[in-house]
Scaffold this active site. Structure first.
Site, mmCIF file in Angstrom:
data_model
loop_
_atom_site.group_PDB
_atom_site.id
_atom_site.type_symbol
_atom_site.label_atom_id
_atom_site.label_comp_id
_atom_site.label_asym_id
_atom_site.label_seq_id
_atom_site.Cartn_x
_atom_site.Cartn_y
_atom_site.Cartn_z
ATOM 1 N N HIS A 48 0.865 -1.183 0.000
ATOM 2 C CA HIS A 48 0.000 0.000 0.000
ATOM 3 C C HIS A 48 0.902 1.234 0.000
ATOM 4 C CE1 HIS A 48 1.074 0.056 4.222
ATOM 5 N NE2 HIS A 48 0.544 -1.159 4.379
ATOM 6 N N HIS A 51 4.020 1.360 2.216
ATOM 7 C CA HIS A 51 5.231 0.690 1.709
ATOM 8 C C HIS A 51 5.914 1.557 0.649
ATOM 9 C CE1 HIS A 51 2.835 -3.031 2.882
ATOM 10 N NE2 HIS A 51 3.972 -3.226 3.516
ATOM 11 N N GLU A 162 7.298 3.030 11.098
ATOM 12 C CA GLU A 162 7.134 3.207 12.550
ATOM 13 C C GLU A 162 5.802 2.684 13.084
ATOM 14 O OE1 GLU A 162 7.921 7.321 13.377
ATOM 15 O OE2 GLU A 162 10.042 6.919 13.765
ATOM 16 N N ASP A 164 5.115 -0.310 13.133
ATOM 17 C CA ASP A 164 5.641 -1.430 13.914
ATOM 18 C C ASP A 164 6.793 -0.903 14.774
ATOM 19 O OD1 ASP A 164 4.027 -3.658 12.781
ATOM 20 O OD2 ASP A 164 4.912 -2.909 10.936
ATOM 21 N N GLN A 167 8.933 -3.385 16.591
ATOM 22 C CA GLN A 167 9.721 -4.199 15.648
ATOM 23 C C GLN A 167 11.045 -3.502 15.308
ATOM 24 O OE1 GLN A 167 8.277 -6.624 12.101
ATOM 25 N NE2 GLN A 167 8.739 -4.712 11.071
#
Ligand code: PAF
Length: 295
Positions: A48, A51, A162, A164, A167
């Site tokens: 999307h 990305h 950000e 995630d 992560q």
């Protein structure tokens, strides 16, 4: 280097799709021997605009951009989540080509894991809480795939969103453990017009759920003002109660954490490494959504 508009870029270069590890290694080694910098954007596909914002940044900052599209089984601790994860290879490739990507790396599971990956990373406290506590093994799986990609590509820079937030902290820890020499670039959350954080999982929301889901960001944003006159505990309660008051919505956790250690804070004054970050995971129907906000 001078940035070039994606449309122009894609007119003069054709994106390569590489499915084999050795071929990718070879392709990147060739670019590096010419002194080129390489930006890597790891993804699980179903791409999307969020990305693509990472890709745009990578393209502006590197000579060559590699995007991996791989639904990594080792980071799923729920078989149904893995089975239903959206897979949209053709559409993904069209978006990557239009964005001026040089190489899309789209391997099979056997290509990435010819043997089961039994590595256990000592990811420490950043991985033990929130997503780490709710999804046992998830971050070890993320560390497995990201470390493999870093070993194959040896990128100059790697780009992560950000949304995630935890992560990124886990990946930084893995980079430190493994001694990779690269820059981790964290990129801001991309949102839909109504504030919902962009996510591949959003496509699984029903129309009714999609209408309600922006309450997550709306509540987090409202809580920043609320926090000015309330304790940290009261602010957590406000966020949880407000989101839970909407149909379809159920908060799994809301923690306000130190931005480096990811450990929960008890009081606003306990934040010593920068602005506290509120991290939420909430179910909207059966879809698990995450978001965060900086206080
Ligand atoms: O954030 C994701 O999409 C995945 O966790 C990642 C980093 C691509 C690893 O599979």
């Amino acid at each position: 280097m001078v940035a070039m508009a994606p449309a122009l870029y894609s007119l003069i270069r054709k994106m390569e799709i590489i499915r084999k590890v050795d071929e990718l290694r070879h392709r990147v080694a060739g670019a590096k021997s010419e002194g080129k910098s390489v930006g890597l954007v790891p993804t699980m596909g179903a791409l999307h605009a969020g990305h693509i914002s990472l890709v745009d940044r990578a393209r502006n900052e590197n000579d060559m951009v590699v995007v991996s599209v791989f639904v990594n089984p080792t980071q799923f601790n729920n078989a149904e989540d893995l089975a239903t994860y959206p897979r949209t290879e053709e559409a993904d490739c069209a978006k990557l080509e239009a964005a001026g990507v040089d190489v899309a790396f789209i391997p099979s599971v056997d290509e990435v894991y010819p043997e089961p990956d039994t590595r256990q990373f000592d990811l420490g406290e950043v991985a033990a809480v929130m997503e780490g506590a709710m999804r046992p093994g998830h971050f070890n799986g993320v560390a497995q795939i990201v470390s493999k990609l870093f070993s194959i590509v040896e990128p100059t820079r790697a780009y992560f969103g950000e949304k995630d937030f935890q992560q990124i902290a886990v990946i930084r820890r893995m980079v430190e453990l493994e001694g990779f020499n690269l820059e981790i670039v964290d990129c801001p959350i991309c949102r839909e017009d109504d504030g919902l954080a962009m996510s591949s999982r959003n496509t699984r929301l029903t129309a009714g759920q999609r209408e309600v889901a922006p309450v997550i960001h709306r509540t987090l944003a409202a809580s920043v003002d609320w926090a000015k006159t309330h304790t940290l505990e009261q602010t957590k309660r406000f966020v949880i109660d407000e989101i839970n008051s909407f149909p379809h919505m159920e908060v799994e956790y809301y923690e306000i954490v130190d931005p480096l250690t990811m450990q929960s804070l008890d009081n606003w004054e306990d934040a010593v490494n920068g602005h506290p970050v509120g991290c939420v995971t909430a179910y909207c129907g059966k879809v698990r959504l995450i978001d965060n906000i900086r206080y």
